[in-house]
Design a protein around this motif. Structure first.
Motif, mmCIF file in Angstrom:
data_model
loop_
_atom_site.group_PDB
_atom_site.id
_atom_site.type_symbol
_atom_site.label_atom_id
_atom_site.label_comp_id
_atom_site.label_asym_id
_atom_site.label_seq_id
_atom_site.Cartn_x
_atom_site.Cartn_y
_atom_site.Cartn_z
ATOM 1 N N SER A 148 0.841 -1.204 0.000
ATOM 2 C CA SER A 148 0.000 0.000 0.000
ATOM 3 C C SER A 148 0.873 1.251 0.000
ATOM 4 O O SER A 148 0.593 2.222 -0.707
ATOM 5 N N LEU A 149 1.943 1.200 0.788
ATOM 6 C CA LEU A 149 2.841 2.356 0.854
ATOM 7 C C LEU A 149 3.547 2.574 -0.485
ATOM 8 O O LEU A 149 3.596 3.702 -0.993
ATOM 9 N N ALA A 193 -0.211 3.094 6.021
ATOM 10 C CA ALA A 193 0.724 3.261 4.912
ATOM 11 C C ALA A 193 0.507 4.607 4.228
ATOM 12 O O ALA A 193 1.461 5.306 3.876
ATOM 13 N N LYS A 194 -0.752 4.972 4.058
ATOM 14 C CA LYS A 194 -1.048 6.245 3.392
ATOM 15 C C LYS A 194 -0.617 7.415 4.278
ATOM 16 O O LYS A 194 -0.063 8.412 3.782
ATOM 17 N N ALA A 195 -0.867 7.297 5.577
ATOM 18 C CA ALA A 195 -0.455 8.357 6.503
ATOM 19 C C ALA A 195 1.067 8.498 6.491
ATOM 20 O O ALA A 195 1.613 9.610 6.452
ATOM 21 N N LEU A 221 -7.467 8.447 10.185
ATOM 22 C CA LEU A 221 -7.277 6.998 10.287
ATOM 23 C C LEU A 221 -8.602 6.313 10.639
ATOM 24 O O LEU A 221 -9.326 6.769 11.535
ATOM 25 N N LEU A 222 -8.897 5.263 9.910
ATOM 26 C CA LEU A 222 -10.090 4.458 10.178
ATOM 27 C C LEU A 222 -9.683 2.987 10.225
ATOM 28 O O LEU A 222 -8.630 2.609 9.718
ATOM 29 N N ALA A 275 -9.301 11.969 2.685
ATOM 30 C CA ALA A 275 -9.841 11.037 1.691
ATOM 31 C C ALA A 275 -9.084 9.720 1.634
ATOM 32 O O ALA A 275 -9.633 8.705 1.208
ATOM 33 N N ASP A 276 -7.827 9.737 2.045
ATOM 34 C CA ASP A 276 -7.038 8.511 1.992
ATOM 35 C C ASP A 276 -7.738 7.349 2.691
ATOM 36 O O ASP A 276 -7.660 6.208 2.246
#
Lengths: 423, 109
Positions: free
Chosen positions: A45-46, A336-338, A357-358, B39-40
């Protein structure tokens, strides 16, 4: 790819030059080298996130296996709903997107120098090093258990050949057999996983071996989505699944692979199939590098996922201590996105906006009956906390249609998150 | 807690705008950065760029009004969905606006 050749490096650097040439007007290409250890939900994902947001940085993904088998949806393989290949992914598109995939085992990392030594002795050097190694099984947590015992009593907690082995055992078991599932103490990967596994095994047994039973021997006294699982067991699998909490001698202390016997403090069980899941900690490479500081998991900055000890070193997914975020594929993907956002901000000297974050996690009771938990998080300076504790799950006594819709959503989630990584 | 975070975010936003104006006019605006950062998490279910496969709806290409209205209705529990009523609680009005801007502007990757 058997060995890392000069050609791979040339190919990667050519990609950088081509991308820079094709985007005139952009700032000078960044030469930052980002290394990622581990090609699972966190690492892939990263890698994809970084490439989508920056055509210039050099991204190297180091992964031992050439096929990634997802733990999400692997319980369906054990229940015989679909074959292992349906939850298996190749790295072709990852490579095609301009990421150097090094198909070798990372043996050792230096958290200060940001270098990684590969099997064979070659060393790779990075500016940013991200460690997403998943879990390591703590064999010694159960007396008599180990890699050899796992061939008789599979854990199937790292998807792949262990998943297939457990499937074969369930399939060849005689009607009337007892399946034992041993659940380790928290924290472990995918907290609702053992109970979903029991549910889907029961779905298979009900149709094919209705006299069989499942007993869950638990180290804990409660589990996530417990009421929803128990409601579904009542509705679908009455008398088939028994759950023994830790306080009623549920914790498995010892196993005997030759006889398939499982021992708790006071009782012993003779299993036809024993699914023994041992305790867990951060992946070995992280432990060996001391990133866990003896605690079993690695402390990180709650908004960037940078190590608390080593600048430029980041830890994602199951290996990280991420406050109230569970060890899940969804968490790893969000982290990973964060983390990617933080790394790119650092490279570009841009301001960093912390990501939301969720964690959303579906569990199946049967193929057309699922339920979910939804976690929103607040990132504080030192931890990640749930933003609300109430009403996180599918309500109890929901109509069948609701559970059907959740099952469809779960399949759609899986299609989307795996496309994010591998398409 | 939420209020505190929002206040910090607002302060940060001013700081960010100032930095961008001084440093590099071609960089994203703070609003865009905020939308993307929010949105991520959405894309982990709704797909990259908000384009979904299967039962989970795509959320790209809606009108901004429809996007804002829907998310607020989920939050107010006046419109029901499979799980969005539970999720929408984490977003403020400003968050919903930023998300709408992000996904209705073509949903960058």
């Amino acid at each position: 790819m058997k060995s890392l050749t000069r050609r791979d490096f040339v190919a990667a650097s050519t990609g950088v030059l081509a991308a820079a040439w094709l985007s005139p007007g952009k700032a000078a290409p960044s030469k930052a080298r980002i290394g990622i250890v581990g090609g699972g939900f966190g690492g892939v994902s990263l890698a994809r996130y970084l490439r989508r947001h920056d055509p210039n940085v050099s991204i190297t993904l180091i992964e031992r296996d050439s096929t990634f088998v997802t733990c999400p949806f692997s319980n369906g393989v054990i229940a015989g709903l679909y074959p292992l290949k349906d939850v298996s992914f190749q790295y072709d598109q990852v490579k095609a997107s301009g990421i150097t995939v090094v198909n070798r085992e990372a043996m050792h990392l230096d958290p200060v120098k940001k270098s990684v030594v590969l099997a064979g002795g070659e060393s790779l050097q990075f500016d940013y090093l991200v460690v997403s190694p998943g879990i390591d099984l703590v064999w010694k947590s159960i007396e008599g258990y180990g890699p050899k015992a796992a061939e008789r009593m599979p854990h199937a907690w790292k998807a792949g050949s262990q998943t297939t082995l457990l499937r074969r055992q369930v399939e060849s078991m005689a009607d009337g057999g007892l399946i034992v599932i041993a659940v380790p103490p928290l924290p472990f990967r995918c907290p609702p996983g053992p109970y979903e596994r029991a549910s889907l095994m029961a779905y298979y047994l009900k149709a094919h071996k209705p006299k069989s039973k499942i007993i869950i021997l638990d180290s804990s006294d409660a589990f996530i989505k417990q009421e929803l699982f128990m409601e579904s067991w009542d509705r679908l699998y009455q008398g088939m699944i028994e759950w023994v909490p830790g306080s009623k001698s549920g914790k498995v202390m010892r196993v005997e692979p030759s006889t398939l016997k499982v021992f708790t403090g006071f009782d012993d069980y003779k299993a036809a199939v024993a699914n023994v899941i041992p305790a867990q900690r951060a992946g070995k490479i992280a432990i060996d590098a001391g990133l866990d500081e003896g605690t079993g998991y690695c402390a990180i900055d709650s908004s960037t996922f940078e190590s608390k000890r080593h600048k430029g070193l980041y830890i994602l997914g199951d290996a990280a201590i991420a406050g109230e975020m569970p060890k899940s594929a969804f968490s790893a993907n969000n982290q990973a996105k964060a983390c990617g956002r933080a790394i790119l901000a650092d490279i570009g000297g841009k301001p960093f906006t912390p990501a939301k974050l969720l964690n959303i996690c579906y569990s199946f009771a049967k193929p057309d009956y699922a339920f979910s938990i939804v976690d929103g998080f607040v990132v504080t300076s030192d931890t990640i906390q749930l933003s609300f504790a109430d009403n996180r799950t599918t309500p109890l006594r929901a109509a069948d249609g609701e559970h059907e819709r959740e099952a469809e959503s779960a399949r759609s989630w899986y299609a989307n998150i795996t496309a994010d990584m591998f398409a | 807690m939420t209020l505190h975070v929002r206040q910090c975010a607002r302060r940060l936003k001013f700081a960010v705008v100032a930095l961008i104006v001084i440093a590099a006019p071609r960089l994203s605006t703070a609003e865009e950065l905020k939308g993307e950062a929010l949105a991520d998490a959405c894309t982990s279910c709704h797909g990259i760029g908000g384009r979904s496969h299967g039962a989970i709806p795509s959320i790209n290409g809606l009108s901004k009004d429809a996007f804002v209205q829907d998310l607020k209705a989920y939050r107010a529990q006046t419109k029901t969905a499979t799980i969005m009523n539970r999720i929408a609680r984490v977003y403020s009005d400003a968050d919903i606006n930023a998300l709408a801007d992000y996904f209705t502007s073509g949903g960058k990757p």
